[in-house]
Motif scaffolding. Sequence first.
Motif, mmCIF file in Angstrom:
data_model
loop_
_atom_site.group_PDB
_atom_site.id
_atom_site.type_symbol
_atom_site.label_atom_id
_atom_site.label_comp_id
_atom_site.label_asym_id
_atom_site.label_seq_id
_atom_site.Cartn_x
_atom_site.Cartn_y
_atom_site.Cartn_z
ATOM 1 N N MET A 14 30.142 50.091 1.446
ATOM 2 C CA MET A 14 29.284 48.940 1.467
ATOM 3 C C MET A 14 28.248 49.142 2.557
ATOM 4 O O MET A 14 28.538 49.663 3.614
ATOM 5 N N GLY A 15 27.048 48.697 2.310
ATOM 6 C CA GLY A 15 25.947 48.840 3.261
ATOM 7 C C GLY A 15 25.885 47.665 4.213
ATOM 8 O O GLY A 15 26.871 47.042 4.551
ATOM 9 N N THR A 16 24.696 47.341 4.616
ATOM 10 C CA THR A 16 24.450 46.259 5.556
ATOM 11 C C THR A 16 24.572 44.915 4.848
ATOM 12 O O THR A 16 24.047 44.732 3.760
ATOM 13 N N TRP A 17 25.257 43.970 5.503
ATOM 14 C CA TRP A 17 25.452 42.654 4.925
ATOM 15 C C TRP A 17 25.235 41.586 5.971
ATOM 16 O O TRP A 17 25.645 41.724 7.109
ATOM 17 N N GLY A 18 24.624 40.502 5.570
ATOM 18 C CA GLY A 18 24.462 39.331 6.412
ATOM 19 C C GLY A 18 24.170 38.131 5.532
ATOM 20 O O GLY A 18 23.881 38.273 4.345
ATOM 21 N N TYR A 19 24.219 36.944 6.119
ATOM 22 C CA TYR A 19 24.000 35.720 5.359
ATOM 23 C C TYR A 19 22.544 35.539 4.930
ATOM 24 O O TYR A 19 22.259 34.902 3.932
ATOM 25 N N GLY A 20 21.614 36.066 5.696
ATOM 26 C CA GLY A 20 20.199 35.858 5.424
ATOM 27 C C GLY A 20 19.710 36.606 4.205
ATOM 28 O O GLY A 20 20.300 37.596 3.771
ATOM 29 N N PRO A 21 18.579 36.149 3.644
ATOM 30 C CA PRO A 21 18.067 36.746 2.410
ATOM 31 C C PRO A 21 17.578 38.182 2.570
ATOM 32 O O PRO A 21 17.458 38.897 1.579
ATOM 33 N N PHE A 22 17.318 38.614 3.791
ATOM 34 C CA PHE A 22 16.837 39.981 4.013
ATOM 35 C C PHE A 22 17.842 40.818 4.804
ATOM 36 O O PHE A 22 17.504 41.875 5.306
ATOM 37 N N GLU A 23 19.063 40.353 4.905
ATOM 38 C CA GLU A 23 20.079 41.035 5.703
ATOM 39 C C GLU A 23 21.018 41.881 4.849
ATOM 40 O O GLU A 23 22.243 41.833 5.011
ATOM 41 N N ASN A 24 20.444 42.642 3.937
ATOM 42 C CA ASN A 24 21.261 43.526 3.116
ATOM 43 C C ASN A 24 20.393 44.692 2.647
ATOM 44 O O ASN A 24 19.163 44.648 2.732
ATOM 45 N N ASP A 25 21.035 45.724 2.180
ATOM 46 C CA ASP A 25 20.326 46.938 1.769
ATOM 47 C C ASP A 25 19.395 46.715 0.579
ATOM 48 O O ASP A 25 18.296 47.267 0.535
ATOM 49 N N GLY A 26 19.827 45.915 -0.383
ATOM 50 C CA GLY A 26 18.991 45.663 -1.551
ATOM 51 C C GLY A 26 17.677 45.002 -1.172
ATOM 52 O O GLY A 26 16.611 45.370 -1.680
ATOM 53 N N ALA A 86 32.994 36.158 -2.106
ATOM 54 C CA ALA A 86 34.236 35.422 -2.320
ATOM 55 C C ALA A 86 35.429 36.156 -1.727
ATOM 56 O O ALA A 86 36.395 35.523 -1.270
ATOM 57 N N GLU A 87 35.371 37.487 -1.711
ATOM 58 C CA GLU A 87 36.463 38.270 -1.126
ATOM 59 C C GLU A 87 36.635 37.975 0.362
ATOM 60 O O GLU A 87 37.713 38.158 0.912
ATOM 61 N N ASN A 88 35.569 37.521 1.017
ATOM 62 C CA ASN A 88 35.635 37.196 2.445
ATOM 63 C C ASN A 88 36.228 35.820 2.710
ATOM 64 O O ASN A 88 36.446 35.471 3.855
ATOM 65 N N GLY A 89 36.432 35.044 1.681
ATOM 66 C CA GLY A 89 37.008 33.719 1.838
ATOM 67 C C GLY A 89 36.007 32.624 1.525
ATOM 68 O O GLY A 89 34.797 32.846 1.510
ATOM 69 N N PRO A 90 36.526 31.408 1.293
ATOM 70 C CA PRO A 90 35.656 30.311 0.866
ATOM 71 C C PRO A 90 34.608 29.903 1.903
ATOM 72 O O PRO A 90 33.507 29.493 1.547
ATOM 73 N N GLU A 91 34.927 30.018 3.186
ATOM 74 C CA GLU A 91 33.955 29.636 4.212
ATOM 75 C C GLU A 91 32.748 30.570 4.194
ATOM 76 O O GLU A 91 31.595 30.122 4.259
ATOM 77 N N ASP A 92 32.995 31.863 4.129
ATOM 78 C CA ASP A 92 31.897 32.827 4.081
ATOM 79 C C ASP A 92 31.099 32.684 2.799
ATOM 80 O O ASP A 92 29.864 32.757 2.815
#
Length: 134
Positions: free
Chosen positions: A1-13, A109-115
């Motif tokens: 898995m690459g870079t992940w974050g909550y923000g719209p630009f915080e991922n590789d895609g 969803a794998e990270n849990g309902p809060e995430d």
Amino acid sequence: MGTWGYGPFENDGAGDLLAALRAGDPDIDDYLAHVSEEYLEADDAQAAVALAEVVAVAHGLRPAPPQLDGFDAAAYTESLTPAQRARILTTLERAIADSDTSELHELWAENGPEDLEAWRAPILNRLESLRALS
């Protein structure tokens, strides 16, 4: 898995999409090519989230994040056809719908309902704001 974050630009895609936009190669059809398929891959969902953010910034619905510094979101958004705008919204809807439809939803969803909800809630708000523009 690459870079992940909550923000719209915080991922590789989204990073790949931004690089293409800055290079002047903003063919969103390449990024949303699989919208009609049953299961939405994470990269397509990430691109839709990022594209929706660009459109929201262009319409003054969101402040421009640092990732868009020097990029003319308004000019880009004006270049989109109505079909492309509709495709962004359709893909965004599918991205947050459920894990049966969206790989990105499934991964959060794998990270849990809060995430999942921390990621999903701002996107749902953005979707509702963008729908109101139509």
